[in-house]
Motif scaffolding. Structure first.
Motif, PDB file in Angstrom:
ATOM      1  N   UNK A  86      40.634  48.604  35.285  1.00  0.00           N
ATOM      2  CA  UNK A  86      41.150  48.939  36.592  1.00  0.00           C
ATOM      3  C   UNK A  86      39.932  49.759  37.142  1.00  0.00           C
ATOM      4  N   UNK A  87      39.504  49.567  38.368  1.00  0.00           N
ATOM      5  CA  UNK A  87      38.511  50.444  39.105  1.00  0.00           C
ATOM      6  C   UNK A  87      39.339  51.816  39.674  1.00  0.00           C
ATOM      7  N   UNK A  88      38.570  52.749  39.510  1.00  0.00           N
ATOM      8  CA  UNK A  88      39.400  54.089  40.033  1.00  0.00           C
ATOM      9  C   UNK A  88      38.630  55.327  39.528  1.00  0.00           C
ATOM     10  N   UNK A 103      39.508  50.718  30.869  1.00  0.00           N
ATOM     11  CA  UNK A 103      40.070  49.636  29.953  1.00  0.00           C
ATOM     12  C   UNK A 103      41.391  50.059  29.557  1.00  0.00           C
ATOM     13  N   UNK A 104      42.465  49.391  29.708  1.00  0.00           N
ATOM     14  CA  UNK A 104      43.920  49.621  29.256  1.00  0.00           C
ATOM     15  C   UNK A 104      44.537  48.318  28.283  1.00  0.00           C
ATOM     16  N   UNK A 113      46.105  53.665  27.939  1.00  0.00           N
ATOM     17  CA  UNK A 113      44.611  54.115  28.347  1.00  0.00           C
ATOM     18  C   UNK A 113      44.683  54.964  29.308  1.00  0.00           C
ATOM     19  N   UNK A 114      43.805  55.379  30.163  1.00  0.00           N
ATOM     20  CA  UNK A 114      42.337  54.139  30.284  1.00  0.00           C
ATOM     21  C   UNK A 114      41.413  54.864  29.089  1.00  0.00           C
TER      22      UNK A 114
END
Length: 127
Positions: A86-88, A103-104, A113-114
């Motif tokens: 996921x981006x953020x 990364x999860x 995660x992340x």
């Protein structure tokens, strides 16, 4: 139990997430400190960690003897199926570094995660 420790219910979300992680360990055997390092991605509470280890043994997820943990499952975390990105703006759950991509691990008990790109490899046993 002393006055500072509280009983941890086996149904605690942290316990279930820790058990799900231990079910997916990618090693024939690991020293207990390495297993505790992985569990600390779920919780740093020693009472919860102890409950996770005890429940994992009771439920037949692991065998423990002389400081060695042997997972019974051969279902490992597969990056292409079980790890999502996921981006953020995140902080790595293992090392605390700032992340723009997290990364999860997608486990039956929930997401864990992340993590950063190197920590996800350590948590999943790739490094």
């Amino acid at each position: 139990m002393n006055g500072d420790e509280r009983a941890v219910e086996p149904t605690d979300d942290r316990v279930e997430l820790g058990l799900a992680l231990l079910e997916r360990l990618e090693h024939e055997s690991l020293p207990l400190p390495a297993v505790v390092d992985r569990i600390e991605t779920v919780t740093t509470d020693p009472t919860v960690t102890r409950t996770i280890l005890d429940q994992a043994e009771l439920r037949g997820i692991i065998d423990r003897e002389d400081g060695i943990v042997r997972p019974k499952s051969r279902q490992y975390v597969q990056f292409d199926r079980d790890v999502i990105t996921k981006d953020g703006e995140f902080s790595c759950r293992r090392c605390g570094s700032g992340l723009s991509t997290g990364y999860f691990i997608d486990l039956d008990a929930g997401e864990l995660g992340p993590y950063g790109s190197s920590c996800i490899r350590k948590v999943t046993g790739r490094e």
